[in-house]
Design a protein around this motif. Structure first.
Motif, PDB file in Angstrom:
ATOM      1  N   THR A 181       0.741  -1.306   0.003  1.00  0.00           N
ATOM      2  CA  THR A 181       0.020  -0.041   0.013  1.00  0.00           C
ATOM      3  C   THR A 181       1.002   1.300   0.030  1.00  0.00           C
ATOM      4  OG1 THR A 181      -1.848  -1.184   1.030  1.00  0.00           O
ATOM      5  CG2 THR A 181      -2.024   1.153   1.230  1.00  0.00           C
ATOM      6  N   LEU A 182       1.891   1.150   0.857  1.00  0.00           N
ATOM      7  CA  LEU A 182       2.912   2.409   0.909  1.00  0.00           C
ATOM      8  C   LEU A 182       3.651   2.678  -0.437  1.00  0.00           C
ATOM      9  CD1 LEU A 182       4.215   4.655   2.346  1.00  0.00           C
ATOM     10  CD2 LEU A 182       5.711   3.021   3.392  1.00  0.00           C
ATOM     11  N   VAL A 183       4.065   1.279  -1.074  1.00  0.00           N
ATOM     12  CA  VAL A 183       4.652   1.533  -2.452  1.00  0.00           C
ATOM     13  C   VAL A 183       3.862   2.066  -3.262  1.00  0.00           C
ATOM     14  CG1 VAL A 183       5.818   0.062  -4.220  1.00  0.00           C
ATOM     15  CG2 VAL A 183       6.482  -0.102  -1.883  1.00  0.00           C
ATOM     16  N   LEU A 184       2.472   1.886  -3.594  1.00  0.00           N
ATOM     17  CA  LEU A 184       1.620   2.019  -4.395  1.00  0.00           C
ATOM     18  C   LEU A 184       1.376   3.761  -4.179  1.00  0.00           C
ATOM     19  CD1 LEU A 184      -0.694  -0.661  -4.980  1.00  0.00           C
ATOM     20  CD2 LEU A 184       0.902   0.098  -6.625  1.00  0.00           C
ATOM     21  N   ALA A 185       1.170   4.220  -2.893  1.00  0.00           N
ATOM     22  CA  ALA A 185       1.124   5.591  -2.534  1.00  0.00           C
ATOM     23  C   ALA A 185       2.297   6.272  -3.120  1.00  0.00           C
ATOM     24  CB  ALA A 185       0.779   5.607  -0.998  1.00  0.00           C
ATOM     25  N   ASN A 186       3.427   5.835  -2.801  1.00  0.00           N
ATOM     26  CA  ASN A 186       4.588   6.529  -3.270  1.00  0.00           C
ATOM     27  C   ASN A 186       4.600   6.673  -4.937  1.00  0.00           C
ATOM     28  OD1 ASN A 186       5.431   7.067  -0.748  1.00  0.00           O
ATOM     29  ND2 ASN A 186       6.963   5.190  -0.796  1.00  0.00           N
ATOM     30  N   LEU A 187       4.172   5.680  -5.488  1.00  0.00           N
ATOM     31  CA  LEU A 187       3.837   5.530  -6.951  1.00  0.00           C
ATOM     32  C   LEU A 187       2.965   6.856  -7.263  1.00  0.00           C
ATOM     33  CD1 LEU A 187       4.647   4.785  -9.979  1.00  0.00           C
ATOM     34  CD2 LEU A 187       3.006   2.801  -9.491  1.00  0.00           C
TER      35      LEU A 187
ATOM     36  N   CYS B 263       0.187  13.423 -13.577  1.00  0.00           N
ATOM     37  CA  CYS B 263      -0.624  12.331 -14.339  1.00  0.00           C
ATOM     38  C   CYS B 263      -1.379  11.584 -13.439  1.00  0.00           C
ATOM     39  CB  CYS B 263       0.817  11.489 -14.677  1.00  0.00           C
ATOM     40  SG  CYS B 263       1.788  11.990 -16.182  1.00  0.00           S
ATOM     41  N   SER B 264      -2.429  10.769 -13.896  1.00  0.00           N
ATOM     42  CA  SER B 264      -3.086   9.846 -13.175  1.00  0.00           C
ATOM     43  C   SER B 264      -2.598   8.180 -13.500  1.00  0.00           C
ATOM     44  CB  SER B 264      -4.510  10.147 -13.673  1.00  0.00           C
ATOM     45  OG  SER B 264      -4.824   9.697 -14.985  1.00  0.00           O
ATOM     46  N   LYS B 265      -3.198   7.445 -12.810  1.00  0.00           N
ATOM     47  CA  LYS B 265      -3.066   6.121 -13.216  1.00  0.00           C
ATOM     48  C   LYS B 265      -3.352   5.779 -14.574  1.00  0.00           C
ATOM     49  CE  LYS B 265      -4.541   5.356  -8.411  1.00  0.00           C
ATOM     50  NZ  LYS B 265      -5.747   5.324  -7.781  1.00  0.00           N
ATOM     51  N   ALA B 266      -4.251   6.353 -14.969  1.00  0.00           N
ATOM     52  CA  ALA B 266      -4.729   6.274 -16.542  1.00  0.00           C
ATOM     53  C   ALA B 266      -3.464   6.342 -17.396  1.00  0.00           C
ATOM     54  CB  ALA B 266      -6.055   7.136 -16.865  1.00  0.00           C
ATOM     55  N   HIS B 267      -2.417   7.239 -16.970  1.00  0.00           N
ATOM     56  CA  HIS B 267      -1.460   7.397 -17.768  1.00  0.00           C
ATOM     57  C   HIS B 267      -0.301   6.387 -17.971  1.00  0.00           C
ATOM     58  CE1 HIS B 267      -3.088  11.731 -17.397  1.00  0.00           C
ATOM     59  NE2 HIS B 267      -2.634  11.647 -18.584  1.00  0.00           N
TER      60      HIS B 267
ATOM     61  N   GLN C 200      -4.348  -8.357  -5.794  1.00  0.00           N
ATOM     62  CA  GLN C 200      -5.442  -7.882  -5.173  1.00  0.00           C
ATOM     63  C   GLN C 200      -5.433  -6.326  -4.940  1.00  0.00           C
ATOM     64  OE1 GLN C 200      -6.722 -10.599  -2.046  1.00  0.00           O
ATOM     65  NE2 GLN C 200      -7.313 -12.370  -3.218  1.00  0.00           N
ATOM     66  N   ILE C 201      -4.190  -6.188  -4.489  1.00  0.00           N
ATOM     67  CA  ILE C 201      -4.165  -4.671  -3.648  1.00  0.00           C
ATOM     68  C   ILE C 201      -4.012  -3.813  -4.948  1.00  0.00           C
ATOM     69  CG2 ILE C 201      -2.596  -3.247  -2.422  1.00  0.00           C
ATOM     70  CD1 ILE C 201      -2.087  -5.926  -0.805  1.00  0.00           C
ATOM     71  N   TYR C 202      -2.984  -4.240  -5.992  1.00  0.00           N
ATOM     72  CA  TYR C 202      -3.046  -3.527  -7.097  1.00  0.00           C
ATOM     73  C   TYR C 202      -4.214  -3.321  -8.060  1.00  0.00           C
ATOM     74  CZ  TYR C 202      -0.858  -2.483 -11.751  1.00  0.00           C
ATOM     75  OH  TYR C 202      -0.628  -1.928 -13.080  1.00  0.00           O
ATOM     76  N   ALA C 203      -5.071  -4.283  -8.124  1.00  0.00           N
ATOM     77  CA  ALA C 203      -6.219  -4.011  -8.882  1.00  0.00           C
ATOM     78  C   ALA C 203      -7.185  -3.007  -8.220  1.00  0.00           C
ATOM     79  CB  ALA C 203      -7.071  -5.638  -9.045  1.00  0.00           C
ATOM     80  N   LYS C 204      -7.032  -2.978  -7.055  1.00  0.00           N
ATOM     81  CA  LYS C 204      -8.170  -2.370  -6.268  1.00  0.00           C
ATOM     82  C   LYS C 204      -7.567  -0.806  -6.261  1.00  0.00           C
ATOM     83  CE  LYS C 204     -10.272  -1.272  -1.856  1.00  0.00           C
ATOM     84  NZ  LYS C 204     -10.370  -1.596  -0.451  1.00  0.00           N
TER      85      LYS C 204
END
Length: 129
Positions: A55-61, A70-74, A93-97
């Motif tokens: 969760t922290l890694v994805l928040a940093n991303l 940019c957004s995730k859609a980019h 699962q975490i990534y997909a959410k």
């Protein structure tokens, strides 16, 4: 041909301590350096559960994407390095959410070790906004 290359650091993350930038934009692309489970104060959060690290890694991303508007859609490609492939289903699962319906290209590599003893690291390429 003279191409503009811009180095950008996310203002909500600690400045890189190594010789790199969080993001580099060039020729319409954004290259995002590997993100680890490091909090905004620079503390490696590697003594917490895998789910918290992910969760922290994805928040940093996300902070890096925000820094270059940019957004995730980019996102075009995401590369995930993981030290224990048994955690892969949980990460997926975490990534997909986190990412929703968008499905950029993705690579997953099982690795023996990551900096600070992290369980995972993610780097990515996005299109400039």
């Amino acid at each position: 041909m003279n191409q503009l290359i811009e180095c950008v650091n996310a203002p909500t993350l600690i400045a890189p301590k190594g010789h790199y930038s969080h993001c580099v934009t060039a020729n319409g692309l954004v290259f995002i350096s590997g993100q680890l489970p490091v909090d905004k104060y620079g503390n490696a959060m590697t003594d917490v559960a895998f789910q918290e690290q992910a969760t922290l890694v994805l928040a940093n991303l996300q902070a890096c994407l925000d820094a270059v508007n940019c957004s995730k859609a980019h996102l075009v490609q995401v590369r995930v390095y993981i030290t224990n492939m048994e955690n892969w289903p949980l990460f997926n699962q975490i990534y997909a959410k986190w990412i929703g319906d968008h499905r950029p290209a993705r690579a997953v590599a099982g690795v023996a070790e990551l900096h600070f003893g992290a369980a995972l690291e993610i780097e990515a390429v996005a299109m400039s906004a």
